[in-house]
Design a protein around this motif. Structure first.
Motif, PDB file in Angstrom:
ATOM      1  N   CYS A  77      -2.456   8.704  12.636  1.00 27.56           N
ATOM      2  CA  CYS A  77      -1.161   9.295  12.280  1.00 27.56           C
ATOM      3  C   CYS A  77      -0.795  10.431  13.234  1.00 27.56           C
ATOM      4  O   CYS A  77       0.368  10.572  13.625  1.00 27.56           O
ATOM      5  CB  CYS A  77      -1.185   9.811  10.844  1.00 27.56           C
ATOM      6  SG  CYS A  77      -1.213   8.503   9.608  1.00 27.56           S
ATOM      7  N   LEU A 106       0.877   7.399   2.963  1.00 23.46           N
ATOM      8  CA  LEU A 106      -0.118   8.462   2.984  1.00 23.46           C
ATOM      9  C   LEU A 106       0.475   9.755   2.444  1.00 23.46           C
ATOM     10  O   LEU A 106       1.651  10.052   2.662  1.00 23.46           O
ATOM     11  CB  LEU A 106      -0.584   8.717   4.420  1.00 23.46           C
ATOM     12  CG  LEU A 106      -1.363   7.617   5.109  1.00 23.46           C
ATOM     13  CD1 LEU A 106      -1.624   8.000   6.559  1.00 23.46           C
ATOM     14  CD2 LEU A 106      -2.679   7.358   4.408  1.00 23.46           C
ATOM     15  N   THR A 107      -0.335  10.520   1.759  1.00 26.49           N
ATOM     16  CA  THR A 107       0.094  11.841   1.329  1.00 26.49           C
ATOM     17  C   THR A 107       0.091  12.770   2.536  1.00 26.49           C
ATOM     18  O   THR A 107      -0.472  12.447   3.592  1.00 26.49           O
ATOM     19  CB  THR A 107      -0.844  12.409   0.254  1.00 26.49           C
ATOM     20  OG1 THR A 107      -2.133  12.621   0.850  1.00 26.49           O
ATOM     21  CG2 THR A 107      -0.955  11.480  -0.948  1.00 26.49           C
ATOM     22  N   LYS A 108       0.698  13.907   2.375  1.00 32.12           N
ATOM     23  CA  LYS A 108       0.740  14.891   3.460  1.00 32.12           C
ATOM     24  C   LYS A 108      -0.676  15.284   3.880  1.00 32.12           C
ATOM     25  O   LYS A 108      -0.970  15.391   5.062  1.00 32.12           O
ATOM     26  CB  LYS A 108       1.529  16.120   3.002  1.00 32.12           C
ATOM     27  CG  LYS A 108       1.758  17.134   4.068  1.00 32.12           C
ATOM     28  CD  LYS A 108       2.645  18.259   3.549  1.00 32.12           C
ATOM     29  CE  LYS A 108       2.900  19.275   4.624  1.00 32.12           C
ATOM     30  NZ  LYS A 108       3.761  20.369   4.162  1.00 32.12           N
ATOM     31  N   ARG A 109      -1.549  15.450   2.917  1.00 27.11           N
ATOM     32  CA  ARG A 109      -2.935  15.829   3.208  1.00 27.11           C
ATOM     33  C   ARG A 109      -3.651  14.722   3.984  1.00 27.11           C
ATOM     34  O   ARG A 109      -4.364  14.980   4.939  1.00 27.11           O
ATOM     35  CB  ARG A 109      -3.675  16.138   1.918  1.00 27.11           C
ATOM     36  CG  ARG A 109      -5.163  16.380   2.125  1.00 27.11           C
ATOM     37  CD  ARG A 109      -5.861  16.727   0.856  1.00 27.11           C
ATOM     38  NE  ARG A 109      -5.868  18.168   0.801  1.00 27.11           N
ATOM     39  CZ  ARG A 109      -6.154  18.872  -0.268  1.00 27.11           C
ATOM     40  NH1 ARG A 109      -6.422  18.280  -1.394  1.00 27.11           N
ATOM     41  NH2 ARG A 109      -6.167  20.172  -0.232  1.00 27.11           N
ATOM     42  N   GLU A 110      -3.444  13.465   3.548  1.00 30.28           N
ATOM     43  CA  GLU A 110      -4.064  12.330   4.243  1.00 30.28           C
ATOM     44  C   GLU A 110      -3.520  12.196   5.665  1.00 30.28           C
ATOM     45  O   GLU A 110      -4.263  11.901   6.594  1.00 30.28           O
ATOM     46  CB  GLU A 110      -3.815  11.033   3.473  1.00 30.28           C
ATOM     47  CG  GLU A 110      -4.564  10.956   2.163  1.00 30.28           C
ATOM     48  CD  GLU A 110      -4.112   9.793   1.289  1.00 30.28           C
ATOM     49  OE1 GLU A 110      -4.969   9.258   0.574  1.00 30.28           O
ATOM     50  OE2 GLU A 110      -2.920   9.429   1.333  1.00 30.28           O
ATOM     51  N   PHE A 111      -2.220  12.424   5.835  1.00 34.96           N
ATOM     52  CA  PHE A 111      -1.592  12.348   7.151  1.00 34.96           C
ATOM     53  C   PHE A 111      -2.247  13.338   8.108  1.00 34.96           C
ATOM     54  O   PHE A 111      -2.555  13.003   9.247  1.00 34.96           O
ATOM     55  CB  PHE A 111      -0.088  12.631   7.034  1.00 34.96           C
ATOM     56  CG  PHE A 111       0.638  12.595   8.343  1.00 34.96           C
ATOM     57  CD1 PHE A 111       1.133  11.399   8.842  1.00 34.96           C
ATOM     58  CD2 PHE A 111       0.836  13.756   9.082  1.00 34.96           C
ATOM     59  CE1 PHE A 111       1.808  11.356  10.058  1.00 34.96           C
ATOM     60  CE2 PHE A 111       1.503  13.729  10.287  1.00 34.96           C
ATOM     61  CZ  PHE A 111       1.987  12.523  10.786  1.00 34.96           C
ATOM     62  N   LYS A 112      -2.467  14.554   7.637  1.00 39.27           N
ATOM     63  CA  LYS A 112      -3.044  15.600   8.478  1.00 39.27           C
ATOM     64  C   LYS A 112      -4.492  15.316   8.868  1.00 39.27           C
ATOM     65  O   LYS A 112      -4.983  15.854   9.846  1.00 39.27           O
ATOM     66  CB  LYS A 112      -2.968  16.955   7.776  1.00 39.27           C
ATOM     67  CG  LYS A 112      -1.582  17.519   7.709  1.00 39.27           C
ATOM     68  CD  LYS A 112      -1.589  18.880   7.044  1.00 39.27           C
ATOM     69  CE  LYS A 112      -0.221  19.505   7.076  1.00 39.27           C
ATOM     70  NZ  LYS A 112      -0.213  20.858   6.527  1.00 39.27           N
ATOM     71  N   LYS A 113      -5.165  14.456   8.101  1.00 38.00           N
ATOM     72  CA  LYS A 113      -6.571  14.149   8.371  1.00 38.00           C
ATOM     73  C   LYS A 113      -6.761  12.796   9.053  1.00 38.00           C
ATOM     74  O   LYS A 113      -7.884  12.366   9.265  1.00 38.00           O
ATOM     75  CB  LYS A 113      -7.364  14.163   7.063  1.00 38.00           C
ATOM     76  CG  LYS A 113      -7.455  15.538   6.444  1.00 38.00           C
ATOM     77  CD  LYS A 113      -8.277  15.504   5.176  1.00 38.00           C
ATOM     78  CE  LYS A 113      -8.398  16.889   4.583  1.00 38.00           C
ATOM     79  NZ  LYS A 113      -9.234  16.887   3.390  1.00 38.00           N
ATOM     80  N   ASN A 114      -5.671  12.131   9.403  1.00 39.48           N
ATOM     81  CA  ASN A 114      -5.735  10.791   9.962  1.00 39.48           C
ATOM     82  C   ASN A 114      -5.440  10.833  11.459  1.00 39.48           C
ATOM     83  O   ASN A 114      -4.328  11.172  11.873  1.00 39.48           O
ATOM     84  CB  ASN A 114      -4.735   9.887   9.232  1.00 39.48           C
ATOM     85  CG  ASN A 114      -4.835   8.448   9.648  1.00 39.48           C
ATOM     86  OD1 ASN A 114      -4.564   8.121  10.795  1.00 39.48           O
ATOM     87  ND2 ASN A 114      -5.209   7.588   8.718  1.00 39.48           N
ATOM     88  N   GLN A 169       0.850  -1.192   0.000  1.00 36.86           N
ATOM     89  CA  GLN A 169       0.000   0.000   0.000  1.00 36.86           C
ATOM     90  C   GLN A 169       0.893   1.252   0.000  1.00 36.86           C
ATOM     91  O   GLN A 169       1.868   1.326   0.742  1.00 36.86           O
ATOM     92  CB  GLN A 169      -0.892  -0.003   1.233  1.00 36.86           C
ATOM     93  CG  GLN A 169      -1.868   1.141   1.276  1.00 36.86           C
ATOM     94  CD  GLN A 169      -2.785   1.038   2.494  1.00 36.86           C
ATOM     95  OE1 GLN A 169      -2.585   0.207   3.360  1.00 36.86           O
ATOM     96  NE2 GLN A 169      -3.759   1.902   2.551  1.00 36.86           N
TER      97      GLN A 169
END
Length: 93
Positions: A18, A7-15, A4
């Protein structure tokens, strides 16, 4: 899954997970101000998950913000007693 993509930076910030993981990393590194930021972001993403409240409580305790720390510990206990019971007792002693 090892295949897999990261995570992108944007996904990291919303997880939430993380944010908790990053907060724990900085807490262990004794970089409490950065840890606080990550735990607070994790709470902002999902305030019903106990682990960020627990991490924030530990961080605030290290920053000598005892009353706010206690409130975070209590919130963590309210949300998930099995997760927080033992760590809270150990940390409080």
């Amino acid at each position: 899954n090892l295949l897999q993509p990261a995570l992108t930076k944007r996904e990291f910030k919303k997880n939430e997970f993380c944010q908790w993981s990053a907060g724990n990393y900085y807490l262990n590194e004794k970089n409490y101000f950065v840890a606080k930021k990550y735990f607070e972001q994790g709470i902002k993403i999902d305030s019903k998950v106990a682990r960020n409240h627990l991490g924030l409580g530990k961080t605030l305790f290290e920053l000598n913000e005892y009353e706010t720390s206690l409130a975070s510990f209590k919130k963590s206990c309210d949300l998930d007693q099995p997760l927080t019971k033992d760590p809270f007792q150990v940390f409080a002693n």
